[in-house]
Design a protein around this motif. Sequence first.
Motif, PDB file in Angstrom:
ATOM      1  N   ASN A  31       0.825  -1.210   0.000  1.00 39.91           N
ATOM      2  CA  ASN A  31       0.000   0.000   0.000  1.00 39.91           C
ATOM      3  C   ASN A  31       0.860   1.260   0.000  1.00 39.91           C
ATOM      4  O   ASN A  31       0.540   2.243  -0.675  1.00 39.91           O
ATOM      5  CB  ASN A  31      -0.943   0.006   1.203  1.00 39.91           C
ATOM      6  CG  ASN A  31      -2.034  -1.026   1.087  1.00 39.91           C
ATOM      7  OD1 ASN A  31      -2.362  -1.489  -0.002  1.00 39.91           O
ATOM      8  ND2 ASN A  31      -2.603  -1.419   2.216  1.00 39.91           N
ATOM      9  N   MET A  32       1.957   1.237   0.744  1.00 35.64           N
ATOM     10  CA  MET A  32       2.837   2.407   0.798  1.00 35.64           C
ATOM     11  C   MET A  32       3.508   2.632  -0.558  1.00 35.64           C
ATOM     12  O   MET A  32       3.631   3.775  -1.009  1.00 35.64           O
ATOM     13  CB  MET A  32       3.896   2.220   1.887  1.00 35.64           C
ATOM     14  CG  MET A  32       4.780   3.429   2.083  1.00 35.64           C
ATOM     15  SD  MET A  32       3.890   4.954   2.484  1.00 35.64           S
ATOM     16  CE  MET A  32       3.392   4.623   4.146  1.00 35.64           C
ATOM     17  N   ILE A  33       3.915   1.568  -1.218  1.00 35.70           N
ATOM     18  CA  ILE A  33       4.518   1.702  -2.545  1.00 35.70           C
ATOM     19  C   ILE A  33       3.495   2.247  -3.536  1.00 35.70           C
ATOM     20  O   ILE A  33       3.808   3.129  -4.344  1.00 35.70           O
ATOM     21  CB  ILE A  33       5.097   0.355  -3.017  1.00 35.70           C
ATOM     22  CG1 ILE A  33       6.333   0.014  -2.184  1.00 35.70           C
ATOM     23  CG2 ILE A  33       5.460   0.394  -4.494  1.00 35.70           C
ATOM     24  CD1 ILE A  33       6.878  -1.370  -2.431  1.00 35.70           C
ATOM     25  N   ASP A  34       2.255   1.745  -3.475  1.00 34.75           N
ATOM     26  CA  ASP A  34       1.196   2.273  -4.344  1.00 34.75           C
ATOM     27  C   ASP A  34       0.968   3.758  -4.096  1.00 34.75           C
ATOM     28  O   ASP A  34       0.834   4.549  -5.037  1.00 34.75           O
ATOM     29  CB  ASP A  34      -0.112   1.508  -4.127  1.00 34.75           C
ATOM     30  CG  ASP A  34      -0.084   0.114  -4.717  1.00 34.75           C
ATOM     31  OD1 ASP A  34       0.822  -0.170  -5.538  1.00 34.75           O
ATOM     32  OD2 ASP A  34      -0.967  -0.683  -4.357  1.00 34.75           O
ATOM     33  N   PHE A  35       0.919   4.147  -2.820  1.00 33.50           N
ATOM     34  CA  PHE A  35       0.714   5.551  -2.470  1.00 33.50           C
ATOM     35  C   PHE A  35       1.853   6.421  -3.003  1.00 33.50           C
ATOM     36  O   PHE A  35       1.622   7.489  -3.586  1.00 33.50           O
ATOM     37  CB  PHE A  35       0.594   5.697  -0.951  1.00 33.50           C
ATOM     38  CG  PHE A  35       0.501   7.116  -0.484  1.00 33.50           C
ATOM     39  CD1 PHE A  35      -0.669   7.831  -0.663  1.00 33.50           C
ATOM     40  CD2 PHE A  35       1.585   7.736   0.120  1.00 33.50           C
ATOM     41  CE1 PHE A  35      -0.755   9.151  -0.233  1.00 33.50           C
ATOM     42  CE2 PHE A  35       1.507   9.042   0.543  1.00 33.50           C
ATOM     43  CZ  PHE A  35       0.340   9.751   0.367  1.00 33.50           C
ATOM     44  N   GLN A  36       3.084   5.969  -2.828  1.00 32.29           N
ATOM     45  CA  GLN A  36       4.226   6.750  -3.297  1.00 32.29           C
ATOM     46  C   GLN A  36       4.262   6.818  -4.826  1.00 32.29           C
ATOM     47  O   GLN A  36       4.647   7.844  -5.391  1.00 32.29           O
ATOM     48  CB  GLN A  36       5.526   6.163  -2.762  1.00 32.29           C
ATOM     49  CG  GLN A  36       5.711   6.409  -1.290  1.00 32.29           C
ATOM     50  CD  GLN A  36       7.008   5.837  -0.748  1.00 32.29           C
ATOM     51  OE1 GLN A  36       7.655   5.027  -1.400  1.00 32.29           O
ATOM     52  NE2 GLN A  36       7.380   6.258   0.455  1.00 32.29           N
ATOM     53  N   THR A  37       3.837   5.756  -5.498  1.00 32.39           N
ATOM     54  CA  THR A  37       3.773   5.769  -6.966  1.00 32.39           C
ATOM     55  C   THR A  37       2.765   6.797  -7.445  1.00 32.39           C
ATOM     56  O   THR A  37       3.036   7.576  -8.373  1.00 32.39           O
ATOM     57  CB  THR A  37       3.407   4.369  -7.495  1.00 32.39           C
ATOM     58  OG1 THR A  37       4.372   3.432  -7.026  1.00 32.39           O
ATOM     59  CG2 THR A  37       3.369   4.350  -9.000  1.00 32.39           C
ATOM     60  N   ILE A  38       1.593   6.823  -6.830  1.00 32.63           N
ATOM     61  CA  ILE A  38       0.563   7.802  -7.197  1.00 32.63           C
ATOM     62  C   ILE A  38       1.069   9.215  -6.933  1.00 32.63           C
ATOM     63  O   ILE A  38       0.902  10.118  -7.761  1.00 32.63           O
ATOM     64  CB  ILE A  38      -0.742   7.529  -6.417  1.00 32.63           C
ATOM     65  CG1 ILE A  38      -1.370   6.228  -6.900  1.00 32.63           C
ATOM     66  CG2 ILE A  38      -1.720   8.677  -6.556  1.00 32.63           C
ATOM     67  CD1 ILE A  38      -2.506   5.730  -6.026  1.00 32.63           C
ATOM     68  N   GLU A  39       1.722   9.400  -5.796  1.00 31.57           N
ATOM     69  CA  GLU A  39       2.254  10.716  -5.442  1.00 31.57           C
ATOM     70  C   GLU A  39       3.311  11.165  -6.454  1.00 31.57           C
ATOM     71  O   GLU A  39       3.313  12.326  -6.903  1.00 31.57           O
ATOM     72  CB  GLU A  39       2.845  10.642  -4.037  1.00 31.57           C
ATOM     73  CG  GLU A  39       2.931  11.968  -3.334  1.00 31.57           C
ATOM     74  CD  GLU A  39       3.311  11.785  -1.872  1.00 31.57           C
ATOM     75  OE1 GLU A  39       4.339  11.111  -1.615  1.00 31.57           O
ATOM     76  OE2 GLU A  39       2.594  12.302  -1.018  1.00 31.57           O
ATOM     77  N   LEU A  40       4.194  10.263  -6.843  1.00 28.48           N
ATOM     78  CA  LEU A  40       5.226  10.603  -7.827  1.00 28.48           C
ATOM     79  C   LEU A  40       4.611  10.890  -9.200  1.00 28.48           C
ATOM     80  O   LEU A  40       5.080  11.787  -9.915  1.00 28.48           O
ATOM     81  CB  LEU A  40       6.255   9.483  -7.933  1.00 28.48           C
ATOM     82  CG  LEU A  40       7.246   9.390  -6.780  1.00 28.48           C
ATOM     83  CD1 LEU A  40       8.094   8.142  -6.912  1.00 28.48           C
ATOM     84  CD2 LEU A  40       8.119  10.625  -6.706  1.00 28.48           C
ATOM     85  N   ASP A  41       3.560  10.148  -9.573  1.00 29.07           N
ATOM     86  CA  ASP A  41       2.873  10.422 -10.837  1.00 29.07           C
ATOM     87  C   ASP A  41       2.268  11.818 -10.842  1.00 29.07           C
ATOM     88  O   ASP A  41       2.353  12.541 -11.842  1.00 29.07           O
ATOM     89  CB  ASP A  41       1.778   9.380 -11.094  1.00 29.07           C
ATOM     90  CG  ASP A  41       2.332   8.054 -11.557  1.00 29.07           C
ATOM     91  OD1 ASP A  41       3.505   8.015 -11.990  1.00 29.07           O
ATOM     92  OD2 ASP A  41       1.587   7.054 -11.482  1.00 29.07           O
ATOM     93  N   GLU A  42       1.653  12.207  -9.709  1.00 34.79           N
ATOM     94  CA  GLU A  42       1.067  13.551  -9.623  1.00 34.79           C
ATOM     95  C   GLU A  42       2.132  14.626  -9.703  1.00 34.79           C
ATOM     96  O   GLU A  42       1.973  15.628 -10.409  1.00 34.79           O
ATOM     97  CB  GLU A  42       0.270  13.683  -8.324  1.00 34.79           C
ATOM     98  CG  GLU A  42      -0.993  12.858  -8.297  1.00 34.79           C
ATOM     99  CD  GLU A  42      -1.676  12.864  -6.949  1.00 34.79           C
ATOM    100  OE1 GLU A  42      -1.133  13.476  -5.993  1.00 34.79           O
ATOM    101  OE2 GLU A  42      -2.758  12.264  -6.832  1.00 34.79           O
ATOM    102  N   ILE A  43       3.234  14.435  -9.014  1.00 30.89           N
ATOM    103  CA  ILE A  43       4.331  15.415  -9.059  1.00 30.89           C
ATOM    104  C   ILE A  43       4.912  15.484 -10.459  1.00 30.89           C
ATOM    105  O   ILE A  43       5.171  16.570 -10.996  1.00 30.89           O
ATOM    106  CB  ILE A  43       5.419  15.044  -8.022  1.00 30.89           C
ATOM    107  CG1 ILE A  43       4.892  15.239  -6.609  1.00 30.89           C
ATOM    108  CG2 ILE A  43       6.685  15.865  -8.243  1.00 30.89           C
ATOM    109  CD1 ILE A  43       5.797  14.682  -5.536  1.00 30.89           C
TER     110      ILE A  43
END
Length: 78
Positions: free
Chosen positions: A51-63
């Motif tokens: 879940n943390m990796i998914d969250f960080q992936t989404i965050e990096l995609d937004e950035i």
Amino acid sequence: MNVNRKIFVIIYIIFALLTSTVIFVSQSILDSSFSDLEEKEAISNVENVHNMIDFQTIELDEINSAFFKGRCQGFYAN
């Protein structure tokens, strides 16, 4: 060896066997319970990491998309 001594030895052997049996059975029960608990905890930890990796992936995609949009707007504005 007299009768009293034989009875004492037999009682001692029976007590030792019963004690060993109780220890073995309780150890087996505790080990299996602990193994189940350890497996559940490991699965939970893996899910948390996923879940943390998914969250960080989404965050990096937004950035990344925000940065890309900003770069493109600046590029096309010139």
